[in-house]
Design a protein around this motif. Sequence first.
Motif, PDB file in Angstrom:
ATOM      1  N   SER A   1     100.737 133.988  14.863  1.00 10.68           N
ATOM      2  CA  SER A   1     100.740 135.424  15.198  1.00 10.68           C
ATOM      3  C   SER A   1      99.870 136.199  14.217  1.00 10.68           C
ATOM      4  N   GLN A   2      99.848 135.760  12.948  1.00 12.92           N
ATOM      5  CA  GLN A   2      98.942 136.415  11.980  1.00 12.92           C
ATOM      6  C   GLN A   2      97.491 136.219  12.412  1.00 12.92           C
TER       7      GLN A   2
ATOM      8  N   SER B   1      96.631 138.390  15.200  1.00 11.79           N
ATOM      9  CA  SER B   1      96.465 139.809  14.825  1.00 11.79           C
ATOM     10  C   SER B   1      95.077 140.039  14.247  1.00 11.79           C
ATOM     11  N   HIS B   2      94.559 139.041  13.527  1.00  9.23           N
ATOM     12  CA  HIS B   2      93.190 139.170  13.009  1.00  9.23           C
ATOM     13  C   HIS B   2      92.204 139.186  14.178  1.00  9.23           C
TER      14      HIS B   2
ATOM     15  N   LYS C   1      92.779 140.229  17.170  1.00  8.93           N
ATOM     16  CA  LYS C   1      92.907 141.472  17.951  1.00  8.93           C
ATOM     17  C   LYS C   1      92.421 142.692  17.189  1.00  8.93           C
ATOM     18  N   GLU C   2      92.195 142.525  15.873  1.00 11.65           N
ATOM     19  CA  GLU C   2      91.664 143.656  15.096  1.00 11.65           C
ATOM     20  C   GLU C   2      90.274 144.047  15.586  1.00 11.65           C
TER      21      GLU C   2
END
Lengths: 151, 213
Positions: A118-119, A122-123, A125-126
């Motif tokens: 998930s981390q 998130s990168h 999706k940044e």
Amino acid sequence: LKTLHLGSCMITSSLQAIQSGFSEIQDRQPKDEIIDLRILRKTQPLQDTKPAGQCCLLHHVLRLYLDRVFKNYQTPDHRILQKISGLANSFLTIKKDLWLCHVHMACPCGEEAMEKYSQLMSHFKELQPPAAVVKALGELDILLSWMEEMD
Amino acid sequence: HIAEDTSDLLQHVKFQSSNFENILTWDSGPESAPDTVYSVQYKTYGETEWQAKEGCQRITRKSCNLTMETGNLTDLYYARVTAIDAGGRSATKMTDRFSSLQHTIIKPPDVTCIPKARSIQMIVHPTYTPIHTGNGHRLTLEDIFQDLFYHLKLHINHTYQMHLGGKQREFEFFGLTPDTEFLGTIVSSVPTWSKESAPYVCRAKTLPDQTWT
């Protein structure tokens, strides 16, 4: 062929062929201009994940590449598209082997693996989708070096 | 205000790496004057800050050793050079993303060739790199590249060669004619990264056969 040990899941893969395929397109793809951000970070490498969760994490990362990187990569150069299709097929083969491990209960998805994934997402999706695709493709050598260490 | 094109001050900014010795090099532009000075910065991919490389600020030479600054094998790096001429014009150019694992070239191995009467022994010495582990242990190429192996050839005559290969360090070609000169070549190879060194070449003459005198 290289044997990858992912906890109790063991698969073989031709990382060298994938690396060669990637090297052929590396110089011809658009340059990743965003150098302050990295999707596959040192804090979430495959090799530092507990063995039990390595198979699951790799499975999810391969799915990311198949579903959101290779599929969405845009280029007029059909030779690059051919190479990317070859990379996608290699990833599909690995993913199928990982699925067999899952069927044999050798690919559990524990908390650590899911947290790292998930981390990583998130990168991803940044960034705006096109930039994320270019960056992720440019980081394929990082993923391959992670897989390389799974022997 | 139209920005002045200064790209002619600086070109070909890139890393040149062999056995993990990572040197940043560049060329002056066609129009740049000899008193142009250069300053180097480097950064780790994914981080925001650029670091100034001590010892490579306002220099006139066109290379800078960044081995220590780019020594983490799991990291990727960028470097950039800013050129400033006497007239105050400046230009900055950056390298492509640099991975020492991917981009370093392997130098020929260091080998000792020991001729005997009917054989030639070849001993490959470990190749130490500038890379250290956490506890200060210096890594060899063999430590870094798990699949590194050696490929040896002994040229017997124009058409016939003997071949040996493997990960070990000691090899011996047997069944040779005494008191004869042979040419040996030894190459290091890393299949995973499609790397192969230039050959180390050694000439050796087998000893006269004392057993029959």
